[in-house]
Every structure is written in structure tokens, then in C-alpha cells.
Design an enzyme around this catalytic site. Structure first.
Site, PDB file in Angstrom:
ATOM      1  N   LYS A 124       0.836  -1.204   0.000  1.00 44.65           N
ATOM      2  CA  LYS A 124       0.000   0.000   0.000  1.00 44.65           C
ATOM      3  C   LYS A 124       0.869   1.252   0.000  1.00 44.65           C
ATOM      4  O   LYS A 124       1.734   1.412   0.857  1.00 44.65           O
ATOM      5  CB  LYS A 124      -0.917   0.027   1.226  1.00 44.65           C
ATOM      6  N   LEU A 168      -3.817   0.046   7.619  1.00 46.72           N
ATOM      7  CA  LEU A 168      -2.728   1.008   7.722  1.00 46.72           C
ATOM      8  C   LEU A 168      -3.328   2.391   7.514  1.00 46.72           C
ATOM      9  O   LEU A 168      -4.236   2.562   6.696  1.00 46.72           O
ATOM     10  CB  LEU A 168      -1.645   0.739   6.662  1.00 46.72           C
ATOM     11  N   ASP A 169      -2.834   3.372   8.248  1.00 46.39           N
ATOM     12  CA  ASP A 169      -3.335   4.734   8.096  1.00 46.39           C
ATOM     13  C   ASP A 169      -3.100   5.242   6.677  1.00 46.39           C
ATOM     14  O   ASP A 169      -2.243   4.727   5.942  1.00 46.39           O
ATOM     15  CB  ASP A 169      -2.656   5.669   9.095  1.00 46.39           C
ATOM     16  N   LYS A 170      -3.841   6.270   6.317  1.00 48.74           N
ATOM     17  CA  LYS A 170      -3.781   6.810   4.961  1.00 48.74           C
ATOM     18  C   LYS A 170      -2.353   7.123   4.528  1.00 48.74           C
ATOM     19  O   LYS A 170      -1.928   6.751   3.431  1.00 48.74           O
ATOM     20  CB  LYS A 170      -4.646   8.072   4.866  1.00 48.74           C
ATOM     21  N   THR A 172       0.411   6.033   5.755  1.00 47.20           N
ATOM     22  CA  THR A 172       1.372   4.972   6.067  1.00 47.20           C
ATOM     23  C   THR A 172       1.462   4.002   4.898  1.00 47.20           C
ATOM     24  O   THR A 172       0.450   3.536   4.384  1.00 47.20           O
ATOM     25  CB  THR A 172       0.946   4.202   7.330  1.00 47.20           C
TER      26      THR A 172
END
Length: 241
Positions: A124, A168-170, A172
Site C-alpha cells: 500500500k 494502515l493509516d492513509k 502509512t
């Protein structure tokens, strides 16, 4: 109609689980009939069915099917999940077709590290939101996966969608593993819920820090809540400890 015995489900509609079986693949659509053997006497209906339908069928989904009237005993619908089984009970289950996922597929490039019939592993990038939500109803990883996987998604909980088992955070970046079947979703969910304490799961995070921190160690203990933009989370007085 297939021949049967006390332990083997009867698949009474041809092709109802293409390439699948009660102990492999997700049963989506069609009917299944089972006959209870002597060992079933006294067991709860939901527990017995979950055990017979294979590792990809969770007990919670079996309970949902019972409440929806999709399970019959002796030809009569039942809605009591705790109903006690008796030897010789003939149980039929009408498996619904997976419903279309509400998020729509979008042609968003993905860096696929690995993929098979059960799961997909992607790298990602930063800036990509995982789930559709407030402020990000489109352009998410879920939208990209629905487009990329297409008909290879057999359904998670009866809905044709990718099974997100961790996030996962945006901003990250990193590796994410996503389930494509109920069986993979159940197994991966259990592994991540256990945090790798008893299984083979290992997670590692790398943080890049600019400058020299004033203290080599420390604890940040502040209340977290929604930021003013209602999208991000931040330290706010009315937040949760």
C-alpha cells in the site's frame, strides 16, 4: 442427486459450489442437505452446522442463516440457534448468492506482491485510504481490490467484497494481506486478533525521524478524538484516554 451417508453433505443442486465442497471453498448459492448421525444428539443446531459446513463457514454466519429462515429441519424452517439436534434429523440449508459489494470497483493501480485463490498481498502506498468512509467514499484500497479481483472474490460473510483483516493509516505505506474467501478471512482474522502470540504472524513497523528527539524514551498519554476536520484523529481535550 449425490449419494450420501451420515457425515457427508448432499449437494442437491448441480454446480452449486463450483470447484468447492463443504470442507473447502465458500458455499455461495444453492442448497445443502445433511443427515445427523448419532453423535449429533444433544448438540446445538448452530454448533453442529458450523462444524459440518467446513472451516470457511463461521458460527456467526450460520446463526444469521438460521435467523433468516434459510435452515430447515425435517422440512420445517427453524429460527432457534440453540435448538437441540436429534439423531436422524434431516437439515437443509439454502445458501444465498453473495450480494454485490456496496463500494464499486475502480481502476486504481496496485503493487501486487503475491496473489492466489484465497488471498492477495499488496504494497500500500502512502496517501491511499483503506476503507471507504467519511471524506473518502471513493478512491480507496477496497475500491481498487474489487476492480482488480473481480469474480475471484467468492464472498466474505455472504457479500462479494475483499476481507480487510488489518489496516494502515492513509499516509502509512506498507504490506497488507487481504482475504478473498471466507476461509482465508476467518484464518487471517484469528491470526491478527492473536497479535502473533501463538501463531506465525509477525508485524514490524519502521518509523523515520527527522532531527534528534530531546529524550531517548518516553510515554505519550493524551486523550485522542476526531480533529476539527472530522477526518483525522488528534489530541483533543474531550477525547478518550
Amino acid at each position: 442427486m449425490s449419494a450420501h451417508n451420515e457425515e457427508t453433505p448432499i449437494l442437491i443442486e448441480d454446480g452449486l459450489m463450483e470447484g468447492g465442497s463443504p470442507d473447502g471453498g465458500s458455499p455461495n448459492g444453492g442448497s445443502i442437505v445433511l443427515e445427523a448421525g448419532p453423535d449429533a444428539a444433544g448438540q446445538r443446531l448452530d454448533q453442529w452446522l458450523a462444524g459440518k459446513l467446513g472451516p470457511d463457514m463461521s458460527r456467526s454466519r450460520v446463526q444469521m442463516l438460521i435467523r433468516q429462515g434459510a435452515v430447515k429441519v425435517g422440512g420445517q424452517p427453524v429460527n432457534e440457534t440453540k435448538r437441540k439436534m436429534a439423531a436422524g434429523d434431516r437439515v437443509s440449508v439454502d445458501m444465498p448468492q453473495p450480494e454485490p459489494a456496496e463500494p464499486q470497483g475502480e481502476n486504481i493501480p496496485l503493487d501486487v506482491l503475491y496473489e492466489d485463490n484465497e488471498l492477495i498481498v499488496i504494497d500500500k502506498p502512502p496517501g491511499l485510504v483503506v476503507h471507504p468512509g467519511a471524506g473518502n467514499w471513493t478512491g480507496t484500497l477496497v475500491n481498487a481490490l474489487i476492480h482488480h479481483c473481480g469474480d475471484s472474490l467468492s464472498g466474505i460473510g455472504g457479500v462479494r467484497r475483499p476481507g480487510i483483516v488489518h489496516r494502515l493509516d492513509k499516509e502509512t505505506s506498507g504490506v497488507m494481506v487481504v482475504a478473498k474467501t471466507d476461509r482465508a478471512h476467518k484464518s487471517l482474522s484469528e491470526a491478527f486478533a492473536d497479535h502473533g502470540l501463538t501463531g506465525d504472524l509477525k508485524r514490524a513497523y519502521l518509523a523515520l525521524v527527522w532531527g534528534i528527539p530531546m529524550r531517548p524514551t518516553g510515554t505519550v498519554d493524551e486523550p485522542l478524538g476526531r480533529a476539527a476536520d472530522r477526518v483525522r484523529r488528534a489530541v483533543v481535550p474531550e477525547g478518550r484516554d
